[in-house]
Design a protein around this motif. Structure first.
Motif, PDB file in Angstrom:
ATOM      1  N   ILE A 114      40.384  43.865  41.193  1.00  0.00           N
ATOM      2  CA  ILE A 114      39.852  43.426  39.884  1.00  0.00           C
ATOM      3  C   ILE A 114      40.729  42.314  39.293  1.00  0.00           C
ATOM      4  CG2 ILE A 114      39.238  44.176  37.537  1.00  0.00           C
ATOM      5  CD1 ILE A 114      37.691  45.720  39.676  1.00  0.00           C
ATOM      6  N   GLN A 119      39.024  36.577  24.918  1.00  0.00           N
ATOM      7  CA  GLN A 119      39.761  37.218  25.999  1.00  0.00           C
ATOM      8  C   GLN A 119      40.996  37.861  25.364  1.00  0.00           C
ATOM      9  OE1 GLN A 119      40.200  35.836  30.339  1.00  0.00           O
ATOM     10  NE2 GLN A 119      41.981  34.938  29.346  1.00  0.00           N
ATOM     11  N   VAL A 163      27.917  38.058  34.261  1.00  0.00           N
ATOM     12  CA  VAL A 163      28.819  37.881  35.410  1.00  0.00           C
ATOM     13  C   VAL A 163      28.134  37.045  36.491  1.00  0.00           C
ATOM     14  CG1 VAL A 163      30.139  39.041  37.225  1.00  0.00           C
ATOM     15  CG2 VAL A 163      30.013  40.058  34.952  1.00  0.00           C
ATOM     16  N   ALA A 201      30.920  34.893  39.321  1.00  0.00           N
ATOM     17  CA  ALA A 201      31.903  35.915  39.696  1.00  0.00           C
ATOM     18  C   ALA A 201      31.211  37.081  40.403  1.00  0.00           C
ATOM     19  CB  ALA A 201      32.634  36.411  38.454  1.00  0.00           C
ATOM     20  N   ILE A 239      30.757  41.283  40.830  1.00  0.00           N
ATOM     21  CA  ILE A 239      30.879  42.548  40.097  1.00  0.00           C
ATOM     22  C   ILE A 239      31.458  43.595  41.043  1.00  0.00           C
ATOM     23  CG2 ILE A 239      29.637  44.387  38.898  1.00  0.00           C
ATOM     24  CD1 ILE A 239      27.541  42.215  38.156  1.00  0.00           C
ATOM     25  N   LEU A 275      35.251  43.006  31.815  1.00  0.00           N
ATOM     26  CA  LEU A 275      34.274  42.495  30.848  1.00  0.00           C
ATOM     27  C   LEU A 275      33.671  43.666  30.097  1.00  0.00           C
ATOM     28  CD1 LEU A 275      32.594  40.098  29.715  1.00  0.00           C
ATOM     29  CD2 LEU A 275      30.914  40.573  31.514  1.00  0.00           C
ATOM     30  N   LYS A 316      39.407  40.713  36.351  1.00  0.00           N
ATOM     31  CA  LYS A 316      39.000  40.618  34.945  1.00  0.00           C
ATOM     32  C   LYS A 316      38.135  41.808  34.559  1.00  0.00           C
ATOM     33  CE  LYS A 316      39.551  36.699  33.495  1.00  0.00           C
ATOM     34  NZ  LYS A 316      39.595  35.256  33.217  1.00  0.00           N
ATOM     35  N   ASP A 334      36.533  35.197  40.029  1.00  0.00           N
ATOM     36  CA  ASP A 334      36.814  36.522  39.453  1.00  0.00           C
ATOM     37  C   ASP A 334      36.091  37.665  40.166  1.00  0.00           C
ATOM     38  OD1 ASP A 334      38.637  36.095  37.281  1.00  0.00           O
ATOM     39  OD2 ASP A 334      37.030  35.081  36.193  1.00  0.00           O
ATOM     40  N   ARG A 335      36.802  38.819  40.219  1.00  0.00           N
ATOM     41  CA  ARG A 335      36.177  40.113  40.586  1.00  0.00           C
ATOM     42  C   ARG A 335      36.199  40.957  39.316  1.00  0.00           C
ATOM     43  NH1 ARG A 335      34.219  42.530  45.050  1.00  0.00           N
ATOM     44  NH2 ARG A 335      35.472  44.404  44.782  1.00  0.00           N
ATOM     45  N   VAL A 336      35.041  41.287  38.829  1.00  0.00           N
ATOM     46  CA  VAL A 336      34.910  41.809  37.467  1.00  0.00           C
ATOM     47  C   VAL A 336      34.595  43.303  37.449  1.00  0.00           C
ATOM     48  CG1 VAL A 336      33.657  41.578  35.284  1.00  0.00           C
ATOM     49  CG2 VAL A 336      34.082  39.554  36.706  1.00  0.00           C
ATOM     50  N   LEU A 346      35.473  33.229  32.506  1.00  0.00           N
ATOM     51  CA  LEU A 346      34.860  33.951  33.624  1.00  0.00           C
ATOM     52  C   LEU A 346      34.378  32.899  34.617  1.00  0.00           C
ATOM     53  CD1 LEU A 346      34.488  37.037  33.744  1.00  0.00           C
ATOM     54  CD2 LEU A 346      32.155  36.731  32.925  1.00  0.00           C
TER      55      LEU A 346
END
Lengths: 196, 196
Positions: free
Chosen positions: A51, B29, A140, A145, A147, A55, A53, A118-120, A114
């Motif tokens: 991960i 953020q 996302v 990015a 999920i 959200l 980020k 990113d891996r959210v 974002l």
């Protein structure tokens, strides 16, 4: 998550077969110690997902998300609802229908926070019909990015959001899954499973 | 607070002589590690005040408040803005005028979570003209609780909120005090004082 289930049993107010009020520790007053444990639990479940980020959606998603971010070493971005939009520049937006308020709202995230690297982890306080989580997932997707999963503090499993999200292939981790609020009592899903 | 000042210098965007945008770590953020340090700093400054509750305003006040609550062993209550009001029962309310949006908003707290036995620390992300803090103070007054102090993450000292609150006798602790945003640069108050 036993500590959370106990808190819900002790302080949750069943207002109807559909509505559970947890204003004493999550949605209006916040219990910081419980939130820290919630953060540790989410972090434990998603620690191997890379991960970058988290959200969430203002306002009740912020406390569990910040505690999770602390554990996973990831910043938190909270989507704004239309009413508090002061964002400028490139916006990622989604429409979210609220069955409770019977209105559609736009939620938005600045494209600055974002992107496709990113891996959210999406986090929200409640999962009922899944509209908020789907809105966050849509944002996302727009950002490019990935999920990694969806973390929910309290899932009302008798509503269809959990099924909907899991059928779409999302990994959904709910810390408390409520099977029923009938007769004014909270019945958890895993309690039932344990009895079977 | 040096770490906060450095973060503001590094990531804050001066949009005008009046407006500083800190969307990368506080208002959109959130940096969980910085928030933890902010929480520790507030807790250190107010640890002898017998705080029983922290009161803040959604959404940007929540992260620093929860981290402070963790340190001070006190629950956090966040006032709701009108747009997200789903509160029922006895409500404590105040009108807050926003100079930025040029509109008056009602903020509200349930009477269940604040009462005359509480010693309250008010926390907010920004202090400009002081309207939000005054609204929160008004709510505490209605509840019969005592105000132990006001903790602000970023004070724009060139606006009159800080002066107003201190003249009313409130103990105001701001972790970064900005003297000026002129010429696109952030000038902190204590930097100037240190030079004198």
């Amino acid at each position: 998550m036993i500590m959370l289930q106990e808190k819900i049993k002790l302080e949750g107010k069943v207002l109807s077969d559909q509505v559970l009020k947890v204003d004493s520790f999550l949605n209006h007053q916040i219990d910081p110690f419980l939130m820290r444990e919630v953060g540790k639990e989410f972090a434990g479940r998603f620690k191997n997902e890379g991960i970058t980020k988290i959200l969430t959606l203002e306002s009740s998603g912020i406390a569990p998300s910040v505690m999770t971010g602390l554990e996973l070493n990831a910043p938190v971005v909270f989507a704004r609802k239309r009413s508090s939009l002061t964002l400028k520049g490139k916006l990622l937006t989604a429409a979210v229908y609220s069955f409770t308020k019977q209105e559609e709202n736009t939620i938005a995230v600045s494209g600055e926070h974002l992107n496709e690297t990113d891996r959210v982890l999406i986090i929200d306080d409640f999962l009922a019909n899944g509209q908020a989580a789907l809105g966050l997932a849509e944002i996302v997707k727009q950002s490019g990015a990935e999920i990694a999963g969806i973390g929910i503090v309290i899932e009302k499993s008798f509503q269809d959001g959990g099924k909907l999200l899991r059928e779409k292939g999302f990994r959904v981790e709910s810390l408390a899954r409520i099977e029923s609020l009938e007769n004014g009592a909270v019945q958890f899903l895993d309690e039932t499973e344990a009895v079977r």
